[in-house]
Design a protein around this motif. Structure first.
Motif, PDB file in Angstrom:
ATOM      1  N   UNK A 151      64.932 -47.225  -0.674  1.00  0.00           N
ATOM      2  CA  UNK A 151      64.086 -48.293  -0.127  1.00  0.00           C
ATOM      3  C   UNK A 151      64.214 -48.357   1.394  1.00  0.00           C
ATOM      4  N   UNK A 166      54.515 -43.976   0.487  1.00  0.00           N
ATOM      5  CA  UNK A 166      55.573 -44.695  -0.222  1.00  0.00           C
ATOM      6  C   UNK A 166      55.905 -44.016  -1.551  1.00  0.00           C
ATOM      7  N   UNK A 167      54.894 -43.603  -2.266  1.00  0.00           N
ATOM      8  CA  UNK A 167      55.191 -43.132  -3.616  1.00  0.00           C
ATOM      9  C   UNK A 167      54.176 -42.112  -4.084  1.00  0.00           C
ATOM     10  N   UNK A 168      54.468 -41.525  -5.231  1.00  0.00           N
ATOM     11  CA  UNK A 168      53.570 -40.549  -5.845  1.00  0.00           C
ATOM     12  C   UNK A 168      53.963 -39.124  -5.508  1.00  0.00           C
ATOM     13  N   UNK A 169      53.166 -38.191  -6.017  1.00  0.00           N
ATOM     14  CA  UNK A 169      53.529 -36.776  -5.902  1.00  0.00           C
ATOM     15  C   UNK A 169      52.600 -36.029  -4.962  1.00  0.00           C
ATOM     16  N   UNK A 281      62.085 -43.968 -10.259  1.00  0.00           N
ATOM     17  CA  UNK A 281      61.576 -45.332 -10.371  1.00  0.00           C
ATOM     18  C   UNK A 281      61.259 -45.893  -8.984  1.00  0.00           C
ATOM     19  N   UNK A 282      62.169 -45.682  -8.031  1.00  0.00           N
ATOM     20  CA  UNK A 282      61.966 -46.224  -6.683  1.00  0.00           C
ATOM     21  C   UNK A 282      60.722 -45.611  -6.029  1.00  0.00           C
ATOM     22  N   UNK A 283      60.551 -44.300  -6.194  1.00  0.00           N
ATOM     23  CA  UNK A 283      59.449 -43.623  -5.495  1.00  0.00           C
ATOM     24  C   UNK A 283      58.225 -43.394  -6.373  1.00  0.00           C
ATOM     25  N   UNK A 284      58.166 -44.044  -7.521  1.00  0.00           N
ATOM     26  CA  UNK A 284      57.020 -43.856  -8.406  1.00  0.00           C
ATOM     27  C   UNK A 284      56.771 -42.387  -8.677  1.00  0.00           C
ATOM     28  N   UNK A 285      57.835 -41.616  -8.803  1.00  0.00           N
ATOM     29  CA  UNK A 285      57.705 -40.174  -9.027  1.00  0.00           C
ATOM     30  C   UNK A 285      57.425 -39.937 -10.511  1.00  0.00           C
ATOM     31  N   UNK A 286      56.347 -39.230 -10.836  1.00  0.00           N
ATOM     32  CA  UNK A 286      55.928 -39.162 -12.251  1.00  0.00           C
ATOM     33  C   UNK A 286      56.742 -38.182 -13.085  1.00  0.00           C
ATOM     34  N   UNK A 290      61.967 -41.316 -15.289  1.00  0.00           N
ATOM     35  CA  UNK A 290      61.343 -42.631 -15.392  1.00  0.00           C
ATOM     36  C   UNK A 290      60.795 -42.867 -16.796  1.00  0.00           C
TER      37      UNK A 290
END
Lengths: 335, 512
Positions: A151, A166-169, A281-286, A290
């Motif tokens: 964070x 912030x997030x995703x791939x 979870x923190x980075x919304x990594x698919x 998670x």
């Protein structure tokens, strides 16, 4: 290592996996919480409707029957249907696995390329300011919680500096026909340099967060083993021979000093899988981590069982791989 | 070292230059969870529905004030207590260009309610959401008749949650295809589902316009909509502040100030549908005495907790129903905060020196429960908060009439339909599934039974008002509050407001 020895090691996997299956199955089925109740939530249902849901999920059968059915199917590669996705578990896992593999690999690379030079440097310049800095840094690296560090990175690079997402791939605009399903490789194979940098900008923060503890550990291992090697007679001899400092360091010392580093790295790669759950979870990594966390919360038994088995196989294989690597790097050791 | 850091700086710069910027016509929602499936009939999950409801329309829908309005139906009538007729709109097309007919509506409802109809011999997990629907048929061309096995006034309130699918499409792609592809009648169509990462949709240009009762009618305002999955709340807030996303759900109260202080985002709230309460074990030794229960009700300063702990984002209640619910009794007497009176009542009940009690709750509610416990302790209930795993607590407290142990249970119940049937019956009917207090009152049972089959809306509302007054007097629960759902939205967003049923309807949303 002989082929027979190799096969023997592979066969040892069978009791390990069987044991893991029993433990996972027992743990998740004995954990309180009923997937049907969770699914129903606060709605009103008749007992018949509830029984039908239970039947559809195969939860109406006694526990031992369910276990043997699970085992029998798992041997054939069938892990059942995910309660929530209502599709075969194996399909759901396959969709999420490449993201996890890619993240772990990048984290591993980051850890190796920063830890080894830093470790060597700290050893050579022992007790210098740089050495102390590296020691304090590695202590921090091991002890900083991943979610907090993640964070912190987001706040700095995504919110304040606004140079990383912030997030995703990968961005929505980048559509890449998959080849290996590893985006950093696929984008290059397809000749999409813009998409490569897009994917890189997405993976950099989660990979650093995930790789940080490993970097710290590898750095300390490298430093310690380098110091030890430097005290050996053959190094003194090499120096006495009048070899240049560089030759002594890189040809004689580093090669031997890296043996423990490599085997620790192989084993630590297994622990990257555990760290993945938080970082994803923190980075919304698919990724898979998670998915497993979400599945544990809603008691998605088939998915958790399959995923934990997968983790177990990977972990055992990595250890196995570390052993083999060790014998190659250090011929004095025999398995 | 120098070279390395220069290299890093250069690559960061390169990355910065290529970081994608959302176009003016691309609306991104930072959402807590991915859809489990894209099949509207094969899930039982609120988040999944929130996402896919933008690609599918229902027979009925709701406006932002929770009024039920026709959507794919042109109108509907209740023919008898157990028969509803829905006149289906003409000229609506699915995303693949085929025309939607009454047959598709019949097929959808049959697929949801009939045993083994969802595919592979399985039954839809949504079956029980449609209660006693026993038959669906098409009468005279475009009228669909729904028959119930018993009167069930909840039907219209539950229909906005069921989305219409194309019979031909379902038959051609099967259950597996339905899980990953979409052919709906909604304002957006599916572009790509990147599992665990995002669901990308684009505007459906042949959209029929949506419910005529909800302005503006027509195709959607934005060209593309993306639901981006960001499970961690701090990361969701960061994405909003960084401008990566335009709407986030579940904004944590601690971040309200941060969002309000930013120039690019603001906070929007709406009353939720979840009622919070403390169940008191009315079969237990301590709380079987109504004076002890009254004492507990007087011991809690709800306004203080709403103000200090919940950041002002909740509405206090004196009965189980939300202030927005149908049949809410607005004249319930309140057990005002009065610790002295609580002590006196406790003394009267035989506890002049106070009483030691334990309050169970789950981890998520721990902070609030601790605050409530400190108020209870001040009034003579020496309260210890015990945090347990929700599944364990469900087994302990929701015994469906079986014997139970424990003193107090700080918990909640959700009611997305905002119809009293969905919350009053499970929490107050004798031996019902969510009756944690173990409360049993034949008069309440009679009223709830009668209301569930009463067709006259006003009479039905009156029954719930009466039942709420009885429960208020019996105090099986300390009724606490209905929290607001908190959203963070970009200041560029117009035409959108949050909805109490947690739907994120993006049809009217625009970006400046």
């Amino acid at each position: 290592m002989s082929l027979a020895r190799f096969v023997e090691r592979l066969l040892q996997l069978i009791p390990v996996l069987l044991g893991v299956s029993v433990i996972v199955f027992a743990m998740i089925t004995l954990t309180p919480g009923d997937p049907v109740q969770i699914m129903i939530g606060d709605q009103i249902v008749t007992p018949e409707q509830e029984a039908a849901m239970r039947r559809d999920l195969g939860l109406d059968r006694p526990i031992h029957e369910r276990f043997f059915a699970f085992l029998g199917n798992a041997v054939q590669g069938d892990f059942g249907q995910s309660f929530y996705h209502r599709r075969p578990v194996i399909d759901v896992i396959k969709e999420r696995l490449p993201a996890t593999i890619e993240l772990s690999l990048v984290a591993l690379i980051i850890a190796l390329v920063t830890a080894i030079p830093l470790g060597v440097l700290a050893a050579i310049k022992r007790n210098s300011f740089l050495d102390r800095l590296a020691t304090v840094g590695s202590l921090l690296g091991v002890s900083l919680p991943g979610f907090w560090f993640g964070i912190l990175l987001i706040m700095l690079f995504a919110v304040h500096l606004q140079i990383l997402p912030v997030s995703g791939r990968i961005g929505y605009a980048s559509e890449i026909e998959p080849i290996t399903h590893l985006l950093l490789i696929d984008t290059l194979l397809r000749g999409r340099v813009d998409a490569f940098f897009d994917a890189l900008s997405h993976i950099i923060m989660p990979a650093i967060t995930l790789g940080l503890p490993m970097t710290a550990i590898l750095m300390r291992v490298t430093r310690t083993s380098m110091l030890e090697v430097m005290r050996q007679d053959y190094i003194t001899f090499a120096e006495a021979k009048g070899l240049s400092r560089q030759k002594v360091l890189f040809r004689h010392a580093l090669k031997n000093a890296l043996i423990p580093t490599v085997s620790v790295a192989a084993i630590e790669t297994g622990s990257l899988l555990g760290g993945n759950m938080i970082v994803e979870t923190v980075f919304g990594w698919p990724g898979l981590g998670r998915l497993v966390v979400e599945s544990i919360f809603v008691r998605n038994y088939p998915l958790v069982q399959a995923a934990v088995l997968f983790y177990a196989v990977t972990y055992v294989m990595l250890n196995f791989f570390a052993d083999i690597l060790y014998t190659i790097l250090n011929p004095r050791v025999k398995l | 070292m120098k070279r390395t850091s220069r290299l890093l700086a250069a690559s960061l710069l390169a990355v910065g230059v290529t970081a994608p910027a959302a176009s003016a016509q691309e609306l991104v929602v930072g959402f807590t969870q991915d859809a489990n499936t894209l099949d509207p009939g094969n899930h039982r999950n609120r988040e999944t529905e929130t996402i896919i409801r933008n690609m599918f329309d229902g027979i009925l829908t709701r406006d932002s004030s929770m009024n039920i309005l026709p959507e794919l139906a042109e109108s509907y009538t209740q023919v008898s207590p157990t028969v509803y007729d829905f006149e289906i709109r003409e000229g609506v097309t699915f995303h693949d260009g085929s025309v939607m007919t009454a047959e598709d509506v019949r097929f959808t409802l049959h697929r949801l309610t009939a045993e083994g109809a969802i595919g592979d011999g399985q039954t839809s997990p949504r079956q029980s959401l449609l209660g006693p629907v026993s038959g669906v048929e098409v009468v005279d061309g475009n009228t669909v008749r729904v028959t119930l096995s018993e009167p069930w006034p909840l039907l219209p309130a539950m229909l906005p949650f069921q989305e219409i699918v194309s019979q031909a499409f379902v038959e051609s792609v099967g259950a597996d295809g339905m899980a990953t592809s979409v052919n709906g009648t909604g304002p957006f169509k599916l572009v790509d589902w990147r599992r665990g990462d995002s669901i990308i949709m684009e505007r459906f240009d042949d959209y029929y316009g949506g419910a005529p009762g909800i302005e503006p009618v027509g195709k959607a305002c934005v060209e593309r909509v993306i639901f981006k999955v960001i499970p961690e709340s701090a990361s969701r807030v960061a994405a909003l502040l960084a401008g990566d996303v335009h709407i986030i759900n579940d904004l944590p109260p601690f971040a309200i100030e941060q969002v309000e202080n930013s120039e690019t985002a603001k906070v929007m709230t709406v009353n939720g549908t979840r009622s919070f309460f403390i169940a008191m074990n009315v079969e237990g030794e301590i709380f079987d005495d109504i004076r002890v229960r009254q004492a507990a009700a007087h011991a809690i300063d709800k306004d203080l907790i709403i103000d200090r702990i919940l950041g002002g984002n909740a509405a206090a209640i004196s009965g189980i129903l939300s202030p927005d619910a149908f049949g809410k009794n607005m004249d319930l007497p309140d057990y005002a905060y009065d610790p002295e009176k609580a002590r006196a009542l406790l003394a009267e009940a035989g506890y002049p020196d106070g009483v030691d009690i334990t309050m169970d709750t789950t981890g998520a509610y721990k902070d609030t429960a601790e605050a409530v416990a400190s108020l209870l302790t001040k009034a003579g209930f020496n309260t210890k908060v015990a945090v347990g795993e929700s599944a364990l607590l469900t087994e302990k407290w929701r015994t469906e009439g079986g014997p139970k142990t424990g003193d107090m249970y700080f918990t909640s119940w959700g009611n997305g339909s905002l119809d009293p049937q969905g919350i009053f019956v499970p929490t107050h009917m004798t031996a019902a599934r969510g009756n944690s207090a173990g409360y049993a009152n034949p008069e309440i049972d009679r009223l709830l039974d009668a209301a569930s089959t009463e067709v006259d809306r006003e009479k039905r509302a009156e029954m719930y008002r009466e039942a709420e007054a009885i429960a208020n007097a019996d105090v099986p629960y300390v009724y606490l509050w209905v929290p607001q759902d908190i959203y963070g939205v970009s200041t560029r967003l117009t035409g959108w407001s949050p909805s109490p049923d947690s739907r994120i309807n993006l049809h009217d949303a625009c970006l400046n």
